[in-house]
Design a protein around this motif. Sequence first.
Motif, short mmCIF file in Angstrom:
data_model
loop_
_atom_site.label_atom_id
_atom_site.label_comp_id
_atom_site.label_asym_id
_atom_site.label_seq_id
_atom_site.Cartn_x
_atom_site.Cartn_y
_atom_site.Cartn_z
N TYR A 1 0.81 -1.24 -0.03
CA TYR A 1 0.00 -0.07 -0.12
C TYR A 1 0.90 1.35 -0.10
CZ TYR A 1 -3.94 -2.97 1.35
OH TYR A 1 -4.84 -4.09 1.12
N LEU A 2 0.30 2.21 -0.59
CA LEU A 2 1.05 3.49 -0.28
C LEU A 2 -0.14 4.63 -0.37
CD1 LEU A 2 0.99 5.29 -3.45
CD2 LEU A 2 2.63 3.36 -4.10
N ILE B 1 -9.45 -0.47 2.74
CA ILE B 1 -7.98 -0.66 3.50
C ILE B 1 -8.26 -1.55 4.44
CG2 ILE B 1 -6.10 0.43 4.76
CD1 ILE B 1 -6.56 2.95 3.22
N PRO B 2 -7.49 -2.57 4.48
CA PRO B 2 -7.55 -3.65 5.92
C PRO B 2 -7.50 -2.77 7.19
CG PRO B 2 -6.05 -4.63 4.24
CD PRO B 2 -6.14 -3.20 3.81
N THR C 1 -3.83 0.82 11.76
CA THR C 1 -3.08 0.91 13.02
C THR C 1 -1.75 1.56 12.83
OG1 THR C 1 -2.25 -1.48 12.84
CG2 THR C 1 -4.50 -1.20 13.91
N LEU C 2 -1.10 1.56 11.73
CA LEU C 2 0.05 2.06 11.46
C LEU C 2 -0.16 3.54 11.87
CD1 LEU C 2 1.27 -0.19 8.42
CD2 LEU C 2 2.12 -0.45 10.82
N ASP C 3 0.70 4.24 12.27
CA ASP C 3 0.88 5.47 12.40
C ASP C 3 1.03 6.26 11.02
OD1 ASP C 3 0.53 5.37 15.03
OD2 ASP C 3 2.74 5.70 15.73
N VAL D 1 -2.70 0.33 -4.17
CA VAL D 1 -2.42 -1.03 -3.68
C VAL D 1 -1.73 -1.75 -4.86
CG1 VAL D 1 -4.43 -2.10 -3.85
CG2 VAL D 1 -2.74 -2.86 -2.30
N LYS D 2 -0.60 -2.71 -4.62
CA LYS D 2 -0.41 -3.47 -5.63
C LYS D 2 -0.16 -4.89 -4.76
CE LYS D 2 3.41 -4.89 -8.68
NZ LYS D 2 4.67 -4.78 -9.51
#
Length: 147
Positions: free
Chosen positions: A96-97, A121-122, A127-129, A144-145
């Motif tokens: 993801y980006l 998005i999952p 949860t990633l800052d 996403v890829k």
Amino acid sequence: MLFQLKIAEEKDLGRLTDFIEKAGLSSEGLDSIIDYFVMLEDGNHEVVACIGVEPLNTHGLLRSLVVSDKLKQAHIVTLFQSIQTLAEKKGISSLYLVTNKEASVHFLGLMGFNQIESDVIPDEMLTLDHMSGSLEDPNAMIMVKSS
């Protein structure tokens, strides 16, 4: 000019941190994921580009893309191909980006990324800052890829 591509190691932490911070990006957490970063050095062993993946199970978030103005588009393509290969080797199947630059979307599309809506998005990725912070930008676009 000759450039060398390499996977970052602990010994590269200081200069990679400096390079990322000079570009105005956060290097928070870099020490724990240093081996998830690819860097490009010039002939003088100066960092001229980098990109990393913040892993979370089989997903990963591309982060800290910094590219010197010395590089051509072909170098950037190589950098992206290398980080995708590294991610696959580490068991990451979806990258993801988040970008806020419309001009990047076309290039990233050529690299195999597809734009998605934020509601797909999952939850674990949120949860990633770095992900949640990036999504605060009203111009944020998620791509996403999957391998």
